[in-house]
Design an enzyme around this catalytic site. Structure first.
Site: not given
Ligand SMILES: *[C@@H]1O[C@H](CO)[C@@H](O)[C@H](O)[C@H]1NC(C)=O
Ligand SMILES: *[C@@H]1O[C@H](CO)[C@@H](O)[C@H](O)[C@H]1NC(C)=O
Ligand SMILES: *[C@@H]1O[C@H](CO)[C@@H](O)[C@H](O)[C@H]1NC(C)=O
Ligand SMILES: *[C@@H]1O[C@H](CO)[C@@H](O)[C@H](O)[C@H]1NC(C)=O
Ligand SMILES: *[C@@H]1O[C@H](CO)[C@@H](O)[C@H](O)[C@H]1NC(C)=O
Ligand SMILES: *[C@@H]1O[C@H](CO)[C@@H](O)[C@H](O)[C@H]1NC(C)=O
Length: 747
Positions: A435, A454, A550
């Protein structure tokens, strides 16, 4: 010996813990010749040119590795690839350092009273090279400057100012007069670009020029003179900056396929092996000498045995070292003999005094064990302390207390080891995607529970402190269309987040992947409603409003039933969004970014509405939101859509798959809604709640068999329920009514 063991242990743990970004130094040591094909020069000036690189086509593996050896102004010979001066090539790492004339400059010119711009760009597409995201940084220097790096799918920049801060010479880009941002993965092309609203016309006497560069981070240190004088930074680097590029031998499917094609397999040396680089954008491979060998794996007999015994530190300590191919053997020096892997003196083994000898050797062994234990304990303590520090820094205690006080909360604080175990030590094989802020790994807990972990690249000071608090807010989010945050890990430098695993790819994939499946309008509409509902929840229902920041189709995941699940909403919280901070990172994705946000650097809920509008258009047209290769007018899907709407040619840009359906009225309604979302002025856009209500209404209308008739008929039918519609409850009608109202008010 023990001391050596200790320092290595420390090194390894520090490496794992701090994720120390390796500062790349020339890996091929000086005593190894570059390694070239016979008859080809292995040097140009002072620079080693190892095969597969070569001077001239006949000396290089292929055109991509062909270098020019040119005489420069001073009379010295220097190797060039295009206009980039090659200063260093490393075979084991697959990296090359080059000097690139890519300083984008913006200066005030007193004689004209205006700003002058020198843009920059770098394009290494269709070559074996790409920009290393580990070694380089995007750096912006200036006193009132907003600059971006734009690439096919990235727009990354930052805002640098000197107002109210003290400038200081500093190896780090600390924010005053200089700001920096991470380089995205797999970059082969970028444009440097300044926002002209930020300029130095007011402050030119103090600071005339601003710069934007993408360069090797280890080679940068900030000097106050860079912003104080004309061309200060430019002169310091003489117009070129060092940049580190990765390179590889291209081959789809990496090593497996390369080995099959024996005629073109590049690892030709004995004792060499193939290293997969298939995690790069274009898969490929590198060659490396096997363990215990060094040299050039790309030429016959290029890998030579390393004589470990001649290395600086004799690996056998005081004992005798004997080199073997690929390894070495230690044996005891004369007068000593080996017992349990330790050399002890023979002299002391006297037949008449056996006890002291045994005692001494037992003593020695015990001593060794004691020292080892002490050493290990010491290391453990250090490690533990470091972890505790990180934990505290990230607000772990607040979070921990809060979590313990709540019963039945599914949120969990994970140990670093747990995550390492679940992700196979963050193995490349487990990578699900990269990402804007970091890498996502697939993890497996207790053999069956799938999660997504993540790992962010960096985190700024401000957010470090508030991380625990932010986690608390995020952990309370509970919505069926939002990816659930299961927990986090705070005892590492940059905290890691653990999410539920969503198996069916992204909306981007569903729309643009060429799987040949037809996606009906009703599926598209359902996904839109679900995503809109999730965003509405974030904006309004959650305890503290959360801006996504986003919104884009790659961030809308699809689960087993193709239900939408919005992800990456933590991004907005991890990235600074507060315009009052002097370093403002504007980060988003080209094609989705709210133009107003780009101007003001201030993220609002209407920025999410804009981005969602783009997703709607994507669903209607099946086109990619930003396409650099397209003609000027069609680069941005949002702009193309707006002009099509203005000129009444919506039908011309619709996705063929839904064009045929006779729901044209519904399609027009969605298009109208998208148009409102894409309004240039944020205040004119509908709120996310209004968007959801409208889409929900349309979906209800569409599901109903009457939807294909016109509105008046529908309305009259509503008030005279037929047998067919008798299934509908009172609530059902009220929804229907709302849908029709919404449709009419949209007109
Ligand atoms: C080498 O230099 C020649 C002449 O200047 C130029 O045409 C060619 O493109 C250059 N090749 C490379 C690989 O830079
Ligand atoms: C090649 O081997 C060396 C030493 O064995 C190692 O340090 C290096 O990381 C390897 N390179 C790659 C790309 O795996
Ligand atoms: C970059 O270079 C390649 C050829 O090397 C070219 O095809 C491509 O159009 C260039 N891209 C841009 C954006 O200039
Ligand atoms: C920074 O270093 C330059 C010389 O490199 C010097 O002239 C300047 O005074 C220094 N500035 C500060 C604030 O230390
Ligand atoms: C400089 O910035 C101001 C506002 O910040 C803007 O009005 C002006 O047009 C800019 N000047 C140039 C030459 O871009
Ligand atoms: C800067 O580059 C020019 C040629 O481009 C060269 O003549 C000069 O010596 C260089 N200066 C320094 C300090 O490297």
């Amino acid at each position: 010996m023990m001391k050596l063991g200790c320092s290595r242990l420390l090194l390894v743990s520090a490496h794992v813990l701090l994720c120390l970004s390796a500062i790349w130094t020339l890996a091929a040591s000086a005593d190894v010749p570059a390694g070239q094909r016979p008859g080809c020069p292995d040097k140009c000036g002072d620079v080693d040119i190892p095969f597969p690189f070569g001077i001239g086509q006949q000396c290089a593996l292929h055109d991509g590795f062909d270098l020019n050896c040119t005489t420069v102004d001073g009379g010295a010979m220097k190797p060039f690839k295009w206009n980039l001066e090659v200063t260093d090539i490393s075979l084991p790492d697959g990296k090359a350092r080059m000097n690139a004339p890519t300083i984008a400059t913006q200066c005030y010119v007193p004689s004209t009273g205006g700003m002058e711009y020198y843009p920059s760009w770098l394009n290494v597409t269709n070559s074996p090279f790409w920009i290393s995201e580990v070694d380089n940084r995007i750096i912006v220097i200036g006193c009132n400057t907003l600059a971006y790096m734009i690439s096919f799918s990235h727009l990354i920049g930052c805002h640098s100012t000197c107002a109210g801060v003290t400038l200081k010479n500093d190896t780090a880009c600390s924010g005053a007069g200089c700001c920096e941002a991470d380089v995205p993965k797999d970059l082969q092309y970028y444009d440097g670009y300044f926002d002209e609203e930020y300029n130095t016309t007011e402050i030119w006497r103090d600071s005339p020029c601003s710069y934007m560069v993408l360069m090797e981070k280890a080679a940068f240190s900030f000097k106050t003179s860079y912003v104080k004088s004309t061309a200060g930074f430019w002169d310091a680097y003489n117009g070129t900056v060092p940049i580190v590029l990765n390179w590889q031998i291209e081959q789809l499917n990496g090593c497996d396929e390369a080995k099959k094609k024996t005629s073109s397999y590049a690892c030709v040396s004995r004792d060499s092996e193939c290293v997969d680089t298939s995690n790069a954008m274009v898969p490929g491979y590198l060659c490396n000498c096997s363990d215990g060998y060094k040299g050039n794996p790309y030429i016959a007999d290029g890998c030579q045995d390393i004589d470990e015994c001649l290395e600086n530190a004799n690996p056998c300590g005081p004992e005798i070292c004997q080199n073997t191919l690929g390894n070495y053997i230690c044996s005891c020096r004369p007068g000593y003999y080996e017992t349990d892997g330790v050399c002890v003196p023979i002299q002391k083994r006297s037949r008449f005094q056996p006890m002291p000898v045994i005692g001494a050797s037992i003593g020695f062994v015990v001593l060794v064990i004691l020292v080892a234990c002490a050493c290990l304990i010491q290391e453990r303590r250090k490690l533990q302390k470091m972890k505790q520090n990180y934990f505290r820094q990230h607000g772990g205690l607040i979070l921990f207390n809060e979590m313990n006080s709540k019963e039945g909360n599914a949120f969990k604080i994970f140990r670093e080891e747990e995550l390492q175990q679940a992700t196979d030590n963050f193995s490349e094989k487990q990578v699900l995607g990269h990402g804007g802020h970091g890498t996502v790994y697939k993890g497996l807990f207790k053999g069956d529970m799938e999660v997504a972990v993540k790992k962010c690249m960096t985190i700024d000071e401000q957010h470090k402190k508030e991380f625990g608090k932010e986690m608390l807010i995020l952990s309370q989010i509970n919505h069926k269309n939002i990816v659930k945050l299961l927990g986090c890990c705070l005892e590492v430098e940059v905290p890691m987040l653990v999410y539920e695993f969503v198996p069916n790819g992204t909306l981007f994939h569903l729309i643009h992947g060429n799987h040949g499946r037809c996606i009906s309008l009703s599926t598209r509409l359902r996904i839109a409603v679900e995503s809109a509902d999730a965003l509405t929840y974030l904006h309004s229902s959650a305890s503290t409003p959360i801006l996504h920041g986003d919104v884009k189709s790659p961030n809308i995941l699809l689960d087993g039933n193709h239900s939408a699940k919005v992800s990456d909403f933590g991004a907005s919280i991890l990235a600074p969004t507060d315009a009052s901070q002097f370093v403002t990172l504007v980060q988003g994705t080209c094609g989705y970014l709210d133009p107003e946000y780009m101007q003001t650097c201030y993220l609002t809920d209407k920025s999410d509405v804009y981005s969602f509008g783009v997703v709607l258009v994507e669903l209607l047209t099946g086109k990619i939101p930003f396409n650099l290769d397209a003609p000027e007018k069609e680069k941005s899907l949002a702009m193309m859509f707006m002009s099509a709407m203005k000129e009444n040619r919506l039908a011309g840009i619709l996705d063929d798959q839904i064009k045929g359906e006779d729901n044209i009225e519904i399609i027009e309604e969605i298009a109208e809604l998208a148009k409102q979302c894409l309004d240039m002025c944020g205040d004119n856009r509908p709120s996310m709640k209004e968007v959801t209500e409208k889409l929900d209404g349309l979906m209800k209308v569409m599901r109903h068999p009457w939807a294909q008739q016109n509105t008046e008929e529908m309305e009259s039918l509503l008030f005279e329920p037929t047998a067919d519609s008798a299934i509908g409850s009172a609530e059902y009608f009220s929804i229907e009514k709302r849908a029709i109202n919404a449709m009419q008010s949209g007109r």
